[in-house]
Design a protein around this motif. Structure first.
Motif, mmCIF file in Angstrom:
data_model
loop_
_atom_site.group_PDB
_atom_site.id
_atom_site.type_symbol
_atom_site.label_atom_id
_atom_site.label_comp_id
_atom_site.label_asym_id
_atom_site.label_seq_id
_atom_site.Cartn_x
_atom_site.Cartn_y
_atom_site.Cartn_z
ATOM 1 N N SER A 90 0.932 -1.103 0.034
ATOM 2 C CA SER A 90 0.018 -0.334 0.178
ATOM 3 C C SER A 90 0.952 1.447 -0.453
ATOM 4 O O SER A 90 0.660 2.059 -0.371
ATOM 5 N N ALA A 91 2.124 1.350 0.530
ATOM 6 C CA ALA A 91 3.292 2.539 0.763
ATOM 7 C C ALA A 91 3.629 2.688 -1.102
ATOM 8 O O ALA A 91 3.754 3.584 -1.332
ATOM 9 N N THR A 92 3.792 1.581 -1.480
ATOM 10 C CA THR A 92 4.095 1.751 -3.749
ATOM 11 C C THR A 92 3.010 2.163 -4.209
ATOM 12 O O THR A 92 3.698 2.826 -5.547
ATOM 13 N N ALA A 93 1.665 2.314 -3.903
ATOM 14 C CA ALA A 93 0.500 1.947 -5.049
ATOM 15 C C ALA A 93 -0.133 3.253 -4.884
ATOM 16 O O ALA A 93 0.210 4.566 -4.308
ATOM 17 N N GLU A 94 -0.272 3.518 -6.216
ATOM 18 C CA GLU A 94 -0.791 5.188 -6.454
ATOM 19 C C GLU A 94 -1.966 5.930 -5.658
ATOM 20 O O GLU A 94 -2.604 4.673 -5.716
ATOM 21 N N ALA A 95 -2.319 6.801 -5.412
ATOM 22 C CA ALA A 95 -3.797 7.207 -4.554
ATOM 23 C C ALA A 95 -4.788 7.425 -5.520
ATOM 24 O O ALA A 95 -3.952 8.639 -6.461
ATOM 25 N N ARG A 96 -5.525 6.760 -6.245
ATOM 26 C CA ARG A 96 -6.138 7.372 -7.234
ATOM 27 C C ARG A 96 -5.594 8.188 -8.128
ATOM 28 O O ARG A 96 -5.398 9.056 -8.207
ATOM 29 N N PRO A 97 -5.124 7.254 -8.960
ATOM 30 C CA PRO A 97 -4.762 7.631 -10.843
ATOM 31 C C PRO A 97 -5.815 8.612 -11.328
ATOM 32 O O PRO A 97 -6.823 8.074 -11.776
ATOM 33 N N GLU A 98 -5.981 10.461 -11.186
ATOM 34 C CA GLU A 98 -7.143 10.545 -12.003
ATOM 35 C C GLU A 98 -7.215 10.996 -13.297
ATOM 36 O O GLU A 98 -7.849 10.952 -13.919
ATOM 37 N N HIS A 99 -5.486 10.492 -13.842
ATOM 38 C CA HIS A 99 -6.234 11.145 -15.529
ATOM 39 C C HIS A 99 -6.470 9.746 -16.043
ATOM 40 O O HIS A 99 -6.415 10.093 -16.860
ATOM 41 N N ARG A 100 -6.287 9.150 -15.022
ATOM 42 C CA ARG A 100 -7.069 7.763 -16.057
ATOM 43 C C ARG A 100 -8.229 7.282 -16.139
ATOM 44 O O ARG A 100 -8.459 7.270 -17.056
ATOM 45 N N ASN A 101 -8.816 8.207 -15.564
ATOM 46 C CA ASN A 101 -10.530 7.628 -15.360
ATOM 47 C C ASN A 101 -10.749 9.137 -15.303
ATOM 48 O O ASN A 101 -11.581 10.032 -15.014
ATOM 49 N N LEU A 102 -11.367 9.379 -17.097
ATOM 50 C CA LEU A 102 -11.670 10.276 -17.599
ATOM 51 C C LEU A 102 -13.364 10.913 -16.750
ATOM 52 O O LEU A 102 -13.772 11.716 -16.749
ATOM 53 N N VAL A 103 -14.123 9.369 -17.550
ATOM 54 C CA VAL A 103 -15.167 9.828 -16.369
ATOM 55 C C VAL A 103 -15.678 10.319 -15.287
ATOM 56 O O VAL A 103 -16.243 11.071 -15.234
ATOM 57 N N GLY A 104 -14.720 9.854 -14.254
ATOM 58 C CA GLY A 104 -14.516 10.081 -13.123
ATOM 59 C C GLY A 104 -14.075 11.640 -12.981
ATOM 60 O O GLY A 104 -14.808 12.051 -11.854
ATOM 61 N N ALA A 105 -13.271 11.998 -13.529
ATOM 62 C CA ALA A 105 -13.542 13.792 -13.796
ATOM 63 C C ALA A 105 -14.205 14.657 -13.987
ATOM 64 O O ALA A 105 -14.136 15.595 -13.515
ATOM 65 N N PHE A 106 -14.787 13.611 -14.863
ATOM 66 C CA PHE A 106 -15.370 14.978 -15.393
ATOM 67 C C PHE A 106 -16.836 14.606 -14.168
ATOM 68 O O PHE A 106 -17.635 15.666 -14.261
ATOM 69 N N TRP A 107 -16.892 13.571 -13.962
ATOM 70 C CA TRP A 107 -18.453 13.477 -12.440
ATOM 71 C C TRP A 107 -17.779 14.387 -11.779
ATOM 72 O O TRP A 107 -18.212 15.416 -11.091
#
Length: 198
Positions: free
Chosen positions: A3-20
């Protein structure tokens, strides 16, 4: 992968989530539903005076002399809905104007688009007038804990100001009584009177 090396919610990959998330922020920062209902109310007012409905084999045209009034009222309702979205500072004016135009459309525009614009227009105008912006998070946190804020300010004032030095009271020396010469005595009245201190 931990969990220390995992990215925290990569927003640039989810366009629908960013739009919402952007749409949710847009919706919460203005009277969104009031403006939407005002625009919905404008559509039937615009449509019915210029529509040609066919029932069976009969074509019904409802074009009357009130067509220009319906056009003006419908366009104004749509403009007021957009104004509430993009200029929230004038939401009170937009709400009052939406309510009045909806009521005026009852006699002018086929009973407010056969009643289809009446409820959305009145509810939308009320929502625009009743909407208020949410307080800022810092202001809300300070308002929720006034005791903690007062304690913090008292502590900061106490730490900023140095401790006051104790005030010493002035020392007043008592007058020394005059000693009589050897073998002499002080009269009783003179001994009872206090001496003046200058």
């Amino acid at each position: 992968m931990s969990s220390a090396t995992a990215e925290a919610r990569p927003e640039h990959r989810n366009l629908v989530g960013a739009f919402w998330r952007g749409f949710r922020e847009f919706r919460r920062s203005r009277p969104f539903w009031g403006g939407l209902l005002a625009m919905i109310a404008g559509v039937p007012i615009l449509y019915f005076p210029y529509a040609h409905l066919s029932l069976g084999g009969v074509t019904i045209a409802m074009s009357t002399t009130a067509g220009a009034g319906s056009l003006i009222i419908g366009v104004l309702l749509i403009i007021l809905g957009l104004t509430a979205w993009f200029q929230p500072a004038v939401r009170i004016f937009a709400g009052v104007a939406t309510t009045l135009l909806t009521l005026v459309s009852i006699p002018v525009s086929n009973l407010a688009g056969f009643g289809m614009a009446l409820l959305p227009g009145l509810i939308g105008g009320g929502l625009m007038m009743a909407w208020a912006k949410l307080p800022e998070p810092a202001v809300a946190a300070a308002a929720e804990a006034p005791g903690a804020a007062e304690g913090a300010t008292a502590e900061s004032v106490a730490t900023e100001q140095p401790a006051a030095a104790p005030v010493e009271a002035p020392v007043v020396e008592a007058p020394v009584a005059e000693q009589p010469a050897a073998g002499g005595s002080i009269p009783a009245q003179q001994a009872a009177e206090p001496k003046e201190v200058r």
